[in-house]
Design an enzyme around this catalytic site. Structure first.
Site, PDB file in Angstrom:
ATOM      1  N   ASP A 286       0.804  -1.226   0.000  1.00 11.38           N
ATOM      2  CA  ASP A 286       0.000   0.000   0.000  1.00 11.38           C
ATOM      3  C   ASP A 286       0.840   1.282   0.000  1.00 11.38           C
ATOM      4  O   ASP A 286       0.358   2.341  -0.363  1.00 11.38           O
ATOM      5  CB  ASP A 286      -0.948   0.016   1.213  1.00 11.38           C
ATOM      6  CG  ASP A 286      -0.206  -0.177   2.539  1.00 11.38           C
ATOM      7  OD1 ASP A 286       1.031  -0.319   2.520  1.00 11.38           O
ATOM      8  OD2 ASP A 286      -0.863  -0.187   3.601  1.00 11.38           O
ATOM      9  N   HIS A 287       2.106   1.193   0.379  1.00 13.26           N
ATOM     10  CA  HIS A 287       2.932   2.400   0.469  1.00 13.26           C
ATOM     11  C   HIS A 287       3.643   2.684  -0.861  1.00 13.26           C
ATOM     12  O   HIS A 287       3.534   3.767  -1.421  1.00 13.26           O
ATOM     13  CB  HIS A 287       4.003   2.248   1.554  1.00 13.26           C
ATOM     14  CG  HIS A 287       3.491   2.447   2.951  1.00 13.26           C
ATOM     15  ND1 HIS A 287       2.526   1.647   3.516  1.00 13.26           N
ATOM     16  CD2 HIS A 287       3.827   3.349   3.912  1.00 13.26           C
ATOM     17  CE1 HIS A 287       2.292   2.068   4.753  1.00 13.26           C
ATOM     18  NE2 HIS A 287       3.070   3.095   5.015  1.00 13.26           N
TER      19      HIS A 287
ATOM     20  N   ASP B  53       4.000  -1.094  11.254  1.00  6.29           N
ATOM     21  CA  ASP B  53       3.555   0.245  10.899  1.00  6.29           C
ATOM     22  C   ASP B  53       2.966   0.870  12.153  1.00  6.29           C
ATOM     23  O   ASP B  53       2.194   0.233  12.873  1.00  6.29           O
ATOM     24  CB  ASP B  53       2.496   0.190   9.797  1.00  6.29           C
ATOM     25  CG  ASP B  53       2.266   1.577   9.240  1.00  6.29           C
ATOM     26  OD1 ASP B  53       2.859   1.909   8.194  1.00  6.29           O
ATOM     27  OD2 ASP B  53       1.524   2.353   9.880  1.00  6.29           O
TER      28      ASP B  53
ATOM     29  N   ARG C  15      -0.049  13.019  10.002  1.00  4.93           N
ATOM     30  CA  ARG C  15       1.279  13.579  10.282  1.00  4.93           C
ATOM     31  C   ARG C  15       1.552  14.758   9.362  1.00  4.93           C
ATOM     32  O   ARG C  15       1.249  14.686   8.170  1.00  4.93           O
ATOM     33  CB  ARG C  15       2.366  12.514  10.070  1.00  4.93           C
ATOM     34  CG  ARG C  15       2.289  11.463  11.127  1.00  4.93           C
ATOM     35  CD  ARG C  15       3.418  10.458  11.067  1.00  4.93           C
ATOM     36  NE  ARG C  15       3.282   9.610  12.239  1.00  4.93           N
ATOM     37  CZ  ARG C  15       3.566   8.316  12.285  1.00  4.93           C
ATOM     38  NH1 ARG C  15       4.043   7.710  11.213  1.00  4.93           N
ATOM     39  NH2 ARG C  15       3.396   7.639  13.389  1.00  4.93           N
TER      40      ARG C  15
ATOM     41  N   SER D 148       7.014   7.193  12.909  1.00  5.54           N
ATOM     42  CA  SER D 148       6.878   5.901  12.242  1.00  5.54           C
ATOM     43  C   SER D 148       7.574   4.761  12.975  1.00  5.54           C
ATOM     44  O   SER D 148       8.420   4.972  13.843  1.00  5.54           O
ATOM     45  CB  SER D 148       7.465   6.068  10.842  1.00  5.54           C
ATOM     46  OG  SER D 148       8.219   4.956  10.471  1.00  5.54           O
TER      47      SER D 148
ATOM     48  N   ARG E 291       9.433   2.635  11.316  1.00  8.00           N
ATOM     49  CA  ARG E 291      10.465   2.149  10.395  1.00  8.00           C
ATOM     50  C   ARG E 291      11.768   1.798  11.117  1.00  8.00           C
ATOM     51  O   ARG E 291      12.395   2.653  11.727  1.00  8.00           O
ATOM     52  CB  ARG E 291      10.704   3.160   9.259  1.00  8.00           C
ATOM     53  CG  ARG E 291      11.167   4.520   9.697  1.00  8.00           C
ATOM     54  CD  ARG E 291      11.125   5.523   8.544  1.00  8.00           C
ATOM     55  NE  ARG E 291       9.757   5.916   8.266  1.00  8.00           N
ATOM     56  CZ  ARG E 291       9.380   7.122   7.828  1.00  8.00           C
ATOM     57  NH1 ARG E 291      10.268   8.047   7.564  1.00  8.00           N
ATOM     58  NH2 ARG E 291       8.111   7.403   7.617  1.00  8.00           N
TER      59      ARG E 291
HETATM   60  C1  MIC Z   1       4.290   6.469   8.225  1.00  8.52           C
HETATM   61  O1  MIC Z   1       3.108   6.819   8.283  1.00  8.52           O
HETATM   62  O2  MIC Z   1       5.226   7.181   8.615  1.00  8.52           O
HETATM   63  C2  MIC Z   1       4.599   5.093   7.672  1.00  8.52           C
HETATM   64  C3  MIC Z   1       5.238   5.277   6.368  1.00  8.52           C
HETATM   65  O3  MIC Z   1       3.402   4.383   7.477  1.00  8.52           O
HETATM   66  C4  MIC Z   1       5.496   4.384   8.676  1.00  8.52           C
HETATM   67  C5  MIC Z   1       6.066   3.125   8.207  1.00  8.52           C
HETATM   68  C6  MIC Z   1       7.247   3.277   7.289  1.00  8.52           C
HETATM   69  O4  MIC Z   1       8.079   4.141   7.488  1.00  8.52           O
HETATM   70  O5  MIC Z   1       7.312   2.490   6.359  1.00  8.52           O
HETATM   71  C7  MIC Z   1       4.847   4.130  10.030  1.00  8.52           C
HETATM   72  O6  MIC Z   1       3.976   4.860  10.415  1.00  8.52           O
HETATM   73  O7  MIC Z   1       5.280   3.222  10.762  1.00  8.52           O
HETATM   74 FE1  SF4 Z   2       0.090   4.957   5.045  1.00  9.40          FE
HETATM   75 FE2  SF4 Z   2       1.459   5.636   7.245  1.00  9.40          FE
HETATM   76 FE3  SF4 Z   2       0.039   7.445   5.883  1.00  9.40          FE
HETATM   77 FE4  SF4 Z   2      -1.223   5.590   7.230  1.00  9.40          FE
HETATM   78  S1  SF4 Z   2       0.082   7.170   8.079  1.00  9.40           S
HETATM   79  S2  SF4 Z   2      -1.700   6.255   5.151  1.00  9.40           S
HETATM   80  S3  SF4 Z   2       0.120   3.836   6.966  1.00  9.40           S
HETATM   81  S4  SF4 Z   2       1.843   6.350   5.153  1.00  9.40           S
END
Ligand code: MIC
Ligand code: SF4
Length: 663
Positions: free
Chosen positions: A75-76, A130, A399, A557, A559
């Site tokens: 999905d990313h 995530d 965010r 995140s 990550r």
């Molecule tokens: C995000 O919203 O920052 C992400 C991308 O979903 C991350 C995961 C990632 O960095 O792949 C998260 O929230 O954990």
């Molecule tokens: Fe995707 Fe992270 Fe954004 Fe949610 S917050 S839509 S999981 S990138």
């Protein structure tokens, strides 16, 4: 003493090591601060963290996942502007097939939305690679974000370790007024608690106001509990939950779940839903919250009022349910968006999109001039749709960290779908209550969803699965493995940063960098780029280094790349005033020593470039204290190491993989 909802689920899922604790109270609940090992029922991964998680899982040599169910979502990284993302999709699909996972194909939707619809269940435990995995708390599941390696261990049947959290209760009374939404509840709690306010806590939502909120609305609220830094957030499972599960054809997994009347909380917060107003989080932090009306009334140089808006985005795992989309369609019906605004709409799942098509609501969205994007994360993670230079972007996302949108000087604001549409129409930040009458939003939710799981590939039977070949593209490179810590670390202070550093600062995302999540050497060029573009080169040159941060270091995140990439660059320790939960776990898993100042004022006594020595580590880990000597000026600074005995062993082994291998 009664139990909270979370305590009940934790009690049911405790993996007790009787020789070593954790210490329990009379009700059999671990004491706050104890290291708790939990049995995990379900796991999820998404593609940006999944590639690494499956590489790690592979090294464990386990033939098939040992959970009730595990799902791999794509999905990313759906913008395939080169071979990298498509290769990773194939890799993850082949791993899912070989190891007995469900595979949710690209375009099927955002992991959290799809998981809520199709898999989450009240009373169970879920971890996901995530940070917004707590979305499933909206259905009464104990759902937590974790690093990829922790998810890999859970897939292999291993426990997930958390520090037993405090319990915060939010009591809801009243009912939301028209044009005030669940998103405004999320923003209100962020205003009250800030991005650090949930660290070390589980937030339980209760009170008579709960029954006025649907499951997707509850999920909007638990989703943004991640922005509070909370371990997770959870709602009771009640008649509303039952109805939602039945509408998904999953009524059989319903169980009722509520806290006991005499449950004890560490903190209680009251929110009267009827008293809330539309809220907005200003750049660059989700807790920078003010009333929408304040910005709507702000005077412009040309005599008009309301901050001028360039872009509006509706979607993300926070606000992409059918309910959100139908509200957007209803408000856009028969209207055209401002010629000066570019608007995107990304439904959270194919199920949502299909229903928009079936009900013709999609026509109302498209006829307004909005752009329809794929059912994926998209603009939320800078995967396309970056704003113009110095653009103002209003997003229904969770965010708004600096640079995350892909445009460094853009100003991103977080709002509800209603406030987003109001701005799209007027071209300015507008209080939606000034644009529409209460009755003008007309949303009828279907009793049943049209369930179509054709984009979810179920697990193969074990025999077929074992014949699967793993497909590996050239972008998959080896990942770094930590070294045992030893007794003394000699290192250079390569970077000193301030409070609330996010993982988006440490390891940025966006469409240009995300395709390299399985290529740590390439990723390393961008490490801390937002703070200091010379970091990567300097850290490599230093050989062995330490990073110093302020409060809430590593928020955001999950990550693990924010630990693995510094590890690759030679970072052996991070010393901060305090850490965010998932990031500190990722540091330990990578074999990087997390330290905190015994006296936070000592932060001011060390400087970037100092040559530091951390001594007495072996004994110090046990005692919870080590000494740092600044060889540049002879200063001695006391540091704390707040690690469970398991974490101490992980650090001594040089990271979780080495620890697992030796156990
Ligand atoms: C995000 O919203 O920052 C992400 C991308 O979903 C991350 C995961 C990632 O960095 O792949 C998260 O929230 O954990
Ligand atoms: Fe995707 Fe992270 Fe954004 Fe949610 S917050 S839509 S999981 S990138």
């Amino acid at each position: 003493m009664g139990l909270t909802i979370a305590q009940k689920i934790i009690k049911d899922h405790l993996k007790l090591d009787l020789s070593e604790g954790p210490k329990l109270n009379q009700e059999g609940i671990p004491l706050v601060g104890e290291d708790v090992a939990l049995k995990i029922d379900q796991t999820l991964t998404q593609d940006a963290t999944g590639t690494m998680a499956y590489l790690e899982f592979e090294t464990m040599g386990i033939p098939r996942v040992r959970t009730e169910l595990s799902v791999a979502y794509i999905d990313h990284n759906t913008l395939q502007s080169g071979f990298e993302n498509a290769d990773d999709h194939k890799f993850i699909q082949s791993m899912a097939q070989k190891y007995g996972l469900y595979f949710s194909r690209p375009g099927n939707g955002i992991c959290h939305q799809v998981h809520l619809e199709r898999f989450a269940r009240p009373g169970g435990t879920l971890i996901g690679s995530d940070s917004h995995t707590p979305t499933a708390g909206g259905i009464g599941m104990l759902a937590m974000g974790a690093g990829g390696l922790d998810v890999a261990v859970a897939m292999g049947g291993g426990a997930y370790h958390i520090t037993m959290p405090k319990m915060i209760r939010v009591n809801l009374t009243g009912k939301l007024a028209p044009f005030v939404t669940a998103k405004d509840v999320s923003l209100e709690i962020l205003r009250i608690l800030t991005v650090k306010g949930g660290v070390g806590a589980i937030i339980e939502w209760g009170g008579p106001g709960v029954k006025t909120l649907s499951v997707p609305e509850r999920a909007t609220i638990t989703n943004m509990g991640a922005e509070l830094g909370a371990t997770t957030s959870i709602f009771p499972s009640d008649e509303v939950t039952k109805k939602f599960l039945e509408s998904e054809g999953r009524g059989d997994v319903f169980i009722p779940l509520e806290s006991d009347a005499d449950a004890v909380y560490d903190k209680i917060i009251d929110i009267d839903l009827s008293a809330l107003e539309p809220l907005i989080a200003c750049p660059h932090s989700p807790d920078n919250v003010v009333k929408v009306s304040e910005l709507a009334n702000k005077a412009n140089a040309d005599g008009t009022s309301g901050v001028i808006v360039d872009q509006v985005c509706v979607g993300s795992c926070t606000n992409s349910s059918l309910y959100d989309m139908l509200k957007v369609a209803s408000l856009l019906k028969g209207r055209t968006i401002s010629k000066d605004v570019s608007m995107s709409v990304s439904p959270g799942s194919r199920q949502v999109l299909n229903k928009l098509v079936e009900t013709n609501a999609l026509m109302d969205i498209l006829s307004s001039g909005a752009r329809l994007l794929e059912c994926a994360c998209g603009p939320c993670i800078g995967m396309g749709f970056s704003p113009n230079s110095r653009g103002v972007s209003l997003r229904t996302f969770n965010r708004n960290f600096e640079g995350r949108s892909g445009t460094k000087d853009a100003g991103v604001y977080l709002v509800s779908p209603e406030t987003a549409v109001a701005a799209a129409i007027t071209g300015r930040i507008t209080d939606p209550r000034t644009l529409w009458e209460a009755g003008e939003i007309d949303v009828e939710m279907p009793d049943a969803f049209t369930v179509d799981d054709s984009a979810i590939i179920p697990p193969l039977d074990p025999e077929e699965a074992s014949k699967t070949e793993i497909i590996r593209g050239p972008n998959i490179k080896e990942f770094p493995v930590g070294k045992p810590i030893g007794d003394e670390l000699v290192c250079e202070l390569v970077l000193k940063v301030g409070d609330n550093i996010t993982t988006d600062h440490i390891m940025p995302a966006g469409s240009k960098i995300l395709p390299y999540r399985s290529n740590i050497p390439h990723l390393s060029k961008y490490c801390f780029e937002v703070c200091d573009a010379t970091f990567s080169e300097r850290a490599k040159a230093a050989g062995s280094s330490i990073v110093v941060g302020g409060l809430n270091y590593g928020q955001g995140s999950s990550r693990e790349h924010a630990a693995l990439v510094p590890l690759y660059l030679g970072v052996r320790a991070v010393c901060a005033k305090s850490f965010a939960r998932i990031h500190v776990a990722n540091l330990v898993n990578a074999g990087i020593l997390p330290l905190t100042f015994e006296d936070p004022d000592d932060y001011d006594r060390i400087n970037q470039g100092d040559k530091l020595r951390i001594v007495g580590i072996e004994e110090g880990l046990k005692a919870g204290e080590v000494l740092m000597i600044d060889d540049s000026n002879g200063e001695e600074i006391k540091l704390k190491t707040d690690l469970s005995s398991r974490q101490q062993d992980i650090i001594k082994a040089g990271g979780l993989l080495s620890y697992v291998a030796s156990n």
